[in-house]
Design a protein around this motif. Structure first.
Motif, short mmCIF file in Angstrom:
data_model
loop_
_atom_site.label_atom_id
_atom_site.label_comp_id
_atom_site.label_asym_id
_atom_site.label_seq_id
_atom_site.Cartn_x
_atom_site.Cartn_y
_atom_site.Cartn_z
N VAL A 139 0.81 -1.23 0.00
CA VAL A 139 0.00 0.00 0.00
C VAL A 139 0.84 1.27 0.00
O VAL A 139 0.29 2.36 -0.11
CB VAL A 139 -0.96 0.07 1.22
N HIS A 140 2.14 1.12 0.14
CA HIS A 140 2.96 2.34 0.07
C HIS A 140 4.09 2.16 -0.93
O HIS A 140 5.12 1.56 -0.64
CB HIS A 140 3.53 2.75 1.44
N ASN A 141 3.88 2.70 -2.10
CA ASN A 141 4.94 2.68 -3.11
C ASN A 141 4.72 3.86 -4.03
O ASN A 141 3.72 4.57 -3.93
CB ASN A 141 4.94 1.36 -3.88
N ASN B 143 1.47 8.07 -3.18
CA ASN B 143 1.80 8.32 -1.78
C ASN B 143 2.63 9.59 -1.57
O ASN B 143 3.10 10.21 -2.51
CB ASN B 143 2.56 7.10 -1.23
N CYS B 144 2.78 9.95 -0.30
CA CYS B 144 3.64 11.06 0.12
C CYS B 144 3.22 12.39 -0.50
O CYS B 144 4.05 13.27 -0.73
CB CYS B 144 5.11 10.78 -0.16
N GLY B 145 1.93 12.54 -0.79
CA GLY B 145 1.42 13.83 -1.25
C GLY B 145 1.40 14.01 -2.76
O GLY B 145 0.83 14.98 -3.25
N GLY C 46 2.59 14.74 2.34
CA GLY C 46 4.03 14.59 2.60
C GLY C 46 4.76 15.86 2.24
O GLY C 46 4.31 16.62 1.39
N TYR C 47 5.86 16.09 2.90
CA TYR C 47 6.75 17.20 2.57
C TYR C 47 6.07 18.57 2.61
O TYR C 47 6.43 19.47 1.85
CB TYR C 47 7.38 16.99 1.18
N PHE C 48 5.06 18.73 3.47
CA PHE C 48 4.42 20.05 3.55
C PHE C 48 5.33 21.06 4.22
O PHE C 48 5.87 20.81 5.29
CB PHE C 48 3.13 19.97 4.38
N THR D 265 -0.14 9.48 5.63
CA THR D 265 0.76 10.63 5.74
C THR D 265 2.23 10.27 5.92
O THR D 265 2.59 9.47 6.77
CB THR D 265 0.32 11.58 6.87
N HIS D 266 3.04 10.86 5.05
CA HIS D 266 4.47 10.99 5.30
C HIS D 266 4.54 12.21 6.22
O HIS D 266 4.38 13.33 5.77
CB HIS D 266 5.18 11.23 3.97
N MET D 267 4.74 11.97 7.48
CA MET D 267 4.57 13.03 8.47
C MET D 267 5.51 14.20 8.20
O MET D 267 6.56 14.05 7.59
CB MET D 267 4.80 12.48 9.87
N SER E 233 2.78 6.61 7.11
CA SER E 233 3.59 6.00 6.06
C SER E 233 5.03 5.78 6.55
O SER E 233 5.56 6.61 7.28
CB SER E 233 3.62 6.91 4.83
N HIS E 234 5.59 4.66 6.12
CA HIS E 234 6.99 4.32 6.41
C HIS E 234 7.45 4.85 7.78
O HIS E 234 8.39 5.64 7.89
CB HIS E 234 7.94 4.78 5.31
N ILE E 235 6.79 4.39 8.82
CA ILE E 235 7.07 4.89 10.18
C ILE E 235 8.54 4.63 10.55
O ILE E 235 9.08 3.55 10.33
CB ILE E 235 6.10 4.27 11.21
N SER F 205 6.50 -1.25 0.99
CA SER F 205 7.88 -1.10 0.49
C SER F 205 8.39 0.33 0.44
O SER F 205 9.60 0.55 0.53
CB SER F 205 8.00 -1.69 -0.92
N ASP F 206 7.51 1.31 0.24
CA ASP F 206 7.94 2.68 -0.07
C ASP F 206 8.83 2.65 -1.33
O ASP F 206 9.67 3.52 -1.51
CB ASP F 206 8.69 3.31 1.11
N GLY F 207 8.66 1.63 -2.16
CA GLY F 207 9.56 1.43 -3.30
C GLY F 207 9.03 2.02 -4.59
O GLY F 207 8.02 2.72 -4.64
ZN LIG Z 1 7.34 9.30 2.00
#
Ligand SMILES: [Zn+2]
Length: 497
Positions: free
Chosen positions: A61-63, A94-96, A164-166, A191-193, A221-223, A377-379
């Motif tokens: 769910v995270h790539n 992901n990540c915004g 993400g990256y706000f 959220t990528h915090m 995301s990717h804690i 994976s964040d891949g």
């Molecule tokens: Zn991220």
């Protein structure tokens, strides 16, 4: 009864965490039809799974499979690095950052020969840019416009919204309000915090507040505890998540099983200064007399936080022989520069990616073992052998299972399969997937508990894993005897479709 495909004699680990048992799986069309003793049944095709684990297909769910900067699903739809890990479903966006418009993108992907299923989140950064909100807090009218765009994306089948990256000027209030239409449509907030480093607790507090105010379930995301100022905060992070869960918030997290993150070298330079340089016409303005001292100070603080320039290793997507696989210390020496300046020059050059070796192994394990954390994976999609790759692109799921489950004894096979299948499926509303039961879609991964193993390393990252001989996508054999088949059976997934 004649099945289209019969998987004979494997150990069924159904994804729920229940104990494995030996049985056959009969498939008709794209669905599981029966599980049990089917030895008397006929089948058009069959797979002998004796001695192997038969599990639901893994769900990532995270790539960043949508990311066209490095190929992306539109350009390299048939790449194998995900399906060869046993992944049958990807959720990207992901990540915004997501494609836009979502509907058009999904229609384009639906025309392509993809090897695993594909769905999307809608990125809030993307929506903010589409709504033409500048470098300032959004006003009511702008928020309403962004809400409309989120609604449009949810109607197109997005599974939720990602952030993400706000930068600092984007307020918690804005994020929560813009996320509301996602909650109304049954989607989540991933959220990528805002920080995973020193200020991680404040960032987590914000993520929880956004969930509680918008009504969205929350996915961290990717804690990770990024950098040495965050290493000792792992207990506080987990306690805060547990407290929010006790209050009734549906908050979970995902994790890749490695100690290095992957991002752009630009992260070394404070975002405030990059924004200011951009406002002046381009990143080369980082060299301006009135900015350079702040650039130096910010970059040096960052390099200190990661424990020194040797912990930043360059991993360009397009080969760059002068820096491929080298660390910032080495490259700076070769250029006869101080590391902060090399980082700045490569930032100005643009989109140079790198790995940061900034996590503590012990923390990685703590997160992986927590009951609210599952695998992702964040891949990215990667062409075998091209550029420098983070090994997670090839090894995330086999490493969770083989290295951490079997070798390190962190999980039983049932527990770790659950973290790769039903946990993400339930969280993301993939109700037809993630468990092996009759009537569900036949997305199935068949692997050897004794032999499953990631073989991609940081030094030599382009290797498919071992011990995953067969992967079934929608009832069709996508990987057989360790090789992809000619067909591409992945489907575009839209929420509720
Ligand atoms: Zn991220």
């Amino acid at each position: 009864m004649t099945f289209d495909l019969l998987i004979r004699g494997g150990t069924i680990v159904d994804g729920t965490g229940a104990a494995g048992y030996v049985a056959d799986v009969g498939i008709v069309g794209d669905r599981i039809h029966a599980i049990g003793d089917l030895s008397a049944a006929e089948a058009a095709d069959s797979i002998d799974a004796t001695g192997l684990i038969v599990a639901p297909g893994f769900i990532d769910v995270h790539n960043h499979a949508n990311n066209e900067m490095d190929g992306g699903i539109l350009n390299i739809p048939g790449v194998e690095n995900q399906v060869r890990q046993g992944v049958t479903t990807l959720i990207a966006g992901n990540c915004g950052g997501s494609p836009w418009p979502i509907d058009e993108h999904l229609e384009a992907v639906a025309e392509l020969p993809i090897r695993q299923n594909y769905g999307l989140l809608v990125g809030m950064d993307t929506v903010r840019a589409e709504a033409e909100v500048g470098a300032e807090p959004a006003n009511d009218e702008q928020i309403a416009r962004m809400q409309d765009l989120i609604r449009e994306a949810m109607d197109a089948g997005a599974f939720g919204v990602s952030t993400g990256y706000f930068p600092d000027f984007v307020t918690t209030d804005e994020i929560a309000r813009v996320a509301e239409p996602a909650a109304e449509a049954g989607g989540l907030y991933a959220t990528h915090m805002r920080s995973e480093a020193g200020p991680i607790l404040e960032a987590l507090q914000e993520a929880i507040a956004v969930g509680e105010r918008s009504g969205c379930p929350v996915q961290i995301s990717h804690i990770k505890c990024w950098g040495r100022h965050a290493w000792d905060l792992v207990d506080d992070v987990l306690e805060m998540i547990e407290a929010a869960r006790e209050r009734g918030l549906d908050i979970t997290a995902d994790r890749y099983p490695y100690v290095a993150s992957f991002s752009g070298v630009a992260n070394v330079i404070p975002s405030r200064l990059r924004i200011e340089a951009g406002r002046r016409g381009g990143l080369e303005h980082l060299r301006d007399d009135d900015l350079i001292d702040e650039v130096r100070e910010g970059a040096e603080a960052f390099i200190d936080e990661i424990g020194g320039p040797q912990n930043l290793v360059f991993a360009p997507l397009e080969p760059m022989p002068k820096i491929d696989g080298k660390n910032l210390h080495e490259v700076a020496q070769e250029r006869d520069q101080e590391p902060w300046r090399t980082a700045m020059e490569l930032t100005i050059q643009g989109s140079v990616s790198c790995m940061f070796f900034v996590m503590r192994e012990e923390n990685v394990r703590r997160f992986m073992q927590h009951p609210a954390v599952f695998a992702a994976s964040d891949g990215h999609l990667r062409v075998l052998g091209k550029g420098v790759s983070h090994p997670r692109n090839y090894g995330t799921f086999p490493r969770w299972i083989g290295h951490y489950g079997r070798d390190e004894g962190l999980f039983t096979v049932e527990e770790v399969v659950r973290k790769c299948t039903s946990m993400p499926a339930r969280k993301y509303g993939l109700h037809d997937r993630g468990e092996l039961t009759p009537r569900r879609i036949a997305d199935i991964t068949i692997f050897s508990w004794e032999e499953i193993r990631d073989t991609a390393t940081f030094e030599d990252p382009h290797h498919y894993p071992d011990g995953i001989p067969h992967v079934i996508v929608a009832g069709k054999v996508a990987v057989r005897d360790g090789d992809v088949t000619d067909g591409a059976y992945g489907r575009v997934l839209r929420r509720r479709s």
